[in-house]
Design an enzyme around this catalytic site. Structure first.
Site, PDB file in Angstrom:
ATOM      1  N   SER A 117      -4.080  -4.241  -3.516  1.00 22.34           N
ATOM      2  CA  SER A 117      -3.323  -3.901  -2.305  1.00 22.34           C
ATOM      3  C   SER A 117      -3.543  -4.915  -1.208  1.00 22.34           C
ATOM      4  CB  SER A 117      -3.794  -2.524  -1.805  1.00 22.34           C
ATOM      5  OG  SER A 117      -3.343  -2.300  -0.484  1.00 22.34           O
ATOM      6  N   TYR A 141     -10.366   2.935   1.382  1.00 21.62           N
ATOM      7  CA  TYR A 141      -9.307   2.666   0.384  1.00 21.62           C
ATOM      8  C   TYR A 141      -9.243   1.172   0.095  1.00 21.62           C
ATOM      9  CZ  TYR A 141      -4.722   1.559  -1.443  1.00 21.62           C
ATOM     10  OH  TYR A 141      -3.705   1.026  -2.187  1.00 21.62           O
ATOM     11  N   LYS A 145     -10.251  -1.127  -3.397  1.00 20.64           N
ATOM     12  CA  LYS A 145      -9.322  -2.045  -4.069  1.00 20.64           C
ATOM     13  C   LYS A 145      -9.971  -3.431  -4.215  1.00 20.64           C
ATOM     14  CE  LYS A 145      -5.927   0.515  -5.224  1.00 20.64           C
ATOM     15  NZ  LYS A 145      -5.629   0.699  -6.668  1.00 20.64           N
TER      16      LYS A 145
HETATM   17  C1  WQD Z   1       3.585   0.893   8.360  1.00 16.63           C
HETATM   18  C2  WQD Z   1       3.700   0.660   9.860  1.00 16.63           C
HETATM   19  C3  WQD Z   1       2.352   2.111  11.216  1.00 16.63           C
HETATM   20  C4  WQD Z   1       4.692   5.766  10.417  1.00 16.63           C
HETATM   21  C5  WQD Z   1       0.509   0.647   3.616  1.00 16.63           C
HETATM   22  C6  WQD Z   1      -0.030   1.768   2.799  1.00 16.63           C
HETATM   23  C7  WQD Z   1      -1.208   1.395   1.959  1.00 16.63           C
HETATM   24  C8  WQD Z   1      -1.142   0.002   1.408  1.00 16.63           C
HETATM   25  C9  WQD Z   1      -0.737  -1.010   2.462  1.00 16.63           C
HETATM   26  C10 WQD Z   1      -0.640  -0.136  -0.939  1.00 16.63           C
HETATM   27  C11 WQD Z   1       2.351   0.743  10.571  1.00 16.63           C
HETATM   28  C12 WQD Z   1       3.849   2.302  11.488  1.00 16.63           C
HETATM   29  C13 WQD Z   1       4.194   4.471  10.404  1.00 16.63           C
HETATM   30  C14 WQD Z   1       5.311   6.272  11.591  1.00 16.63           C
HETATM   31  C15 WQD Z   1       4.911   4.174  12.669  1.00 16.63           C
HETATM   32  N1  WQD Z   1      -0.210  -0.046   0.347  1.00 16.63           N
HETATM   33  N2  WQD Z   1       4.308   3.694  11.517  1.00 16.63           N
HETATM   34  N3  WQD Z   1       5.396   5.447  12.681  1.00 16.63           N
HETATM   35  O1  WQD Z   1      -0.277   1.241   7.224  1.00 16.63           O
HETATM   36  O2  WQD Z   1       1.087  -0.795   6.566  1.00 16.63           O
HETATM   37  O3  WQD Z   1      -0.208   0.532   4.831  1.00 16.63           O
HETATM   38  O4  WQD Z   1       0.525  -0.574   2.966  1.00 16.63           O
HETATM   39  O5  WQD Z   1      -1.741  -0.168  -1.329  1.00 16.63           O
HETATM   40  O6  WQD Z   1      -1.172   2.330   0.871  1.00 16.63           O
HETATM   41  O7  WQD Z   1      -0.468   2.774   3.684  1.00 16.63           O
HETATM   42  O8  WQD Z   1       1.887   1.450   5.910  1.00 16.63           O
HETATM   43  O9  WQD Z   1       3.841   2.915   6.076  1.00 16.63           O
HETATM   44  O10 WQD Z   1       1.570   3.790   6.870  1.00 16.63           O
HETATM   45  O11 WQD Z   1       2.784   2.057   8.201  1.00 16.63           O
HETATM   46  O12 WQD Z   1       4.995   3.470  13.690  1.00 16.63           O
HETATM   47  O13 WQD Z   1       5.791   7.439  11.674  1.00 16.63           O
HETATM   48  O14 WQD Z   1       4.518   1.671  10.425  1.00 16.63           O
HETATM   49  O15 WQD Z   1       1.623   2.137  12.427  1.00 16.63           O
HETATM   50  O16 WQD Z   1       2.310  -0.247  11.591  1.00 16.63           O
HETATM   51  P1  WQD Z   1       0.590   0.559   6.236  1.00 16.63           P
HETATM   52  P2  WQD Z   1       2.528   2.651   6.731  1.00 16.63           P
END
Ligand code: WQD
Length: 326
Positions: A117, A141, A145
């Site tokens: 990841s 997490y 990984k």
């Molecule tokens: C994306 C962006 C939030 C929801 C993911 C997976 C993790 C890993 C890496 C595989 C962030 C913002 C979110 C909302 C928002 N993948 N957000 N409002 O944190 O980049 O990590 O990719 O291993 O499993 O979690 O993904 O989709 O949680 O958030 O503003 O209602 O969207 O702050 O900047 P993230 P995410």
């Protein structure tokens, strides 16, 4: 050639299984169905229900099906949950992998593709993240990984196992509505959920050092991600003993605000987002350099953000018909 796909009944796993089958590869799925859904699988793919902590059952399935390669996707993957329950994550993601690698070594399985990841990078602070960017995971997490990669690469060096560690960036979309992600723990489904409740989508902080102040991520269509697994599997079988660590992303950043604008356009909603405080641990920007995977595997993402959101929305409306606007 038969591949064992652990976690193959999951959202990503089911896409990998179908891509391997479409490429003419054999497939057997090993899944504990804690979050996997058996109905996602094609009828001609055997499913063995079990935990990666069960070494005896793993050795039995590896030998019974004459498995020549493993694609290991089974893991816990919620960043927030990992902070509250680190020991669960280390048991499932690290001890489970260790038990699997022991069974793979004893059964002399020659090839291993590991689901890693972008979370291993933590807060990279660079325009584009390469595989040489220092890894400093910010969550248990992400730590599991990175530790998983160490286990996989060390086993490869010790036994000649050919290995590929694929660092997924932000996965979205679906090949068809019934294969869509049913979890609501990432941006796109979290926005869908708010729109369906007639509530404003939330932006977790708009004071980041980015062009529009919101976080920037590299979104990758799950079909492209699945194709990357096929390409990696073929590369390992073509040159045994290989050791690959590859980013799987599009190499293009999209901000949260831009994603919400795309989602409003695709869904027919026009609900202005609500800015809330930052979510702890969120890096401002995590965008892949996809140069190495292109050079090593000849793989490049084919789908764009519009494809991801449209296909994800079709999956969402299938389960929430009340959400359809147009
Ligand atoms: C994306 C962006 C939030 C929801 C993911 C997976 C993790 C890993 C890496 C595989 C962030 C913002 C979110 C909302 C928002 N993948 N957000 N409002 O944190 O980049 O990590 O990719 O291993 O499993 O979690 O993904 O989709 O949680 O958030 O503003 O209602 O969207 O702050 O900047 P993230 P995410």
């Amino acid at each position: 050639m038969t591949w064992l796909i652990t976690g193959g009944a999951g959202y990503i796993g089911a896409h990998v299984v179908r891509a391997l089958r479409a490429a003419g590869e054999g497939a057997v799925v090993y899944d504990d169905l804690s979050t996997g859904i058996a109905e996602r699988l094609p009828d001609d793919v055997p499913l063995v229900v079990g935990s990666t902590l069960d070494g005896r059952r793993l050795r039995e399935v590896l030998t019974r099906h004459t498995v020549a390669g493993v694609v290991h996707l089974a893991a816990k993957k919620q960043v927030g949950e990992s902070i509250d329950r680190p020991l669960l994550y280390y048991r499932e993601n690290v001890e489970g992998l260790r038990v699997l690698l022991e069974a793979v070594t004893e059964a002399r399985v020659p090839h291993f593709v590991f689901s890693s990841s972008a979370a291993v990078y933590g807060m990279p602070g660079t325009e584009l993240v390469t595989e040489e960017t220092p890894c400093a995971p910010m969550s248990p997490y992400g730590e599991t990984k990175l530790a998983g990669e160490w286990l996989v690469r060390a086993t490869g060096r010790a036994t000649g196992l050919s290995t590929a560690c694929l660092r997924y960036f932000n996965v979205a979309g679906a090949a068809r509505p019934e294969l869509a992600d049913v979890g609501v723990s990432n941006l796109i489904p979290m926005v869908f959920e708010k729109l369906t409740e007639n509530a404003p989508p939330r932006i977790f902080g708009d004071d980041y050092p980015t062009p529009d102040g919101t976080c920037v991520r590299d979104y990758i269509h799950v079909v492209d991600l699945a194709d990357a697994h096929v390409a990696a599997a073929r590369a390992l079988t073509a040159s045994p003993g290989r050791d690959l660590t590859l980013n799987v992303g599009r190499g293009e950043g999209v901000s949260v605000r831009e994603m919400i604008d795309h989602i409003n356009a695709v869904t027919g909603y026009a609900r202005p987002p609500l800015t809330t405080p930052r979510r702890p641990g969120d890096p401002a920007r995590v965008v892949a350099s996809a140069d190495r995977i292109a050079a090593e595997l000849g793989w490049k993402a084919r789908h764009d953000v519009q494809d991801m959101i449209t296909s994800a929305w079709e999956g969402w409306v299938r389960l929430h018909p009340e959400a359809a606007r147009v």
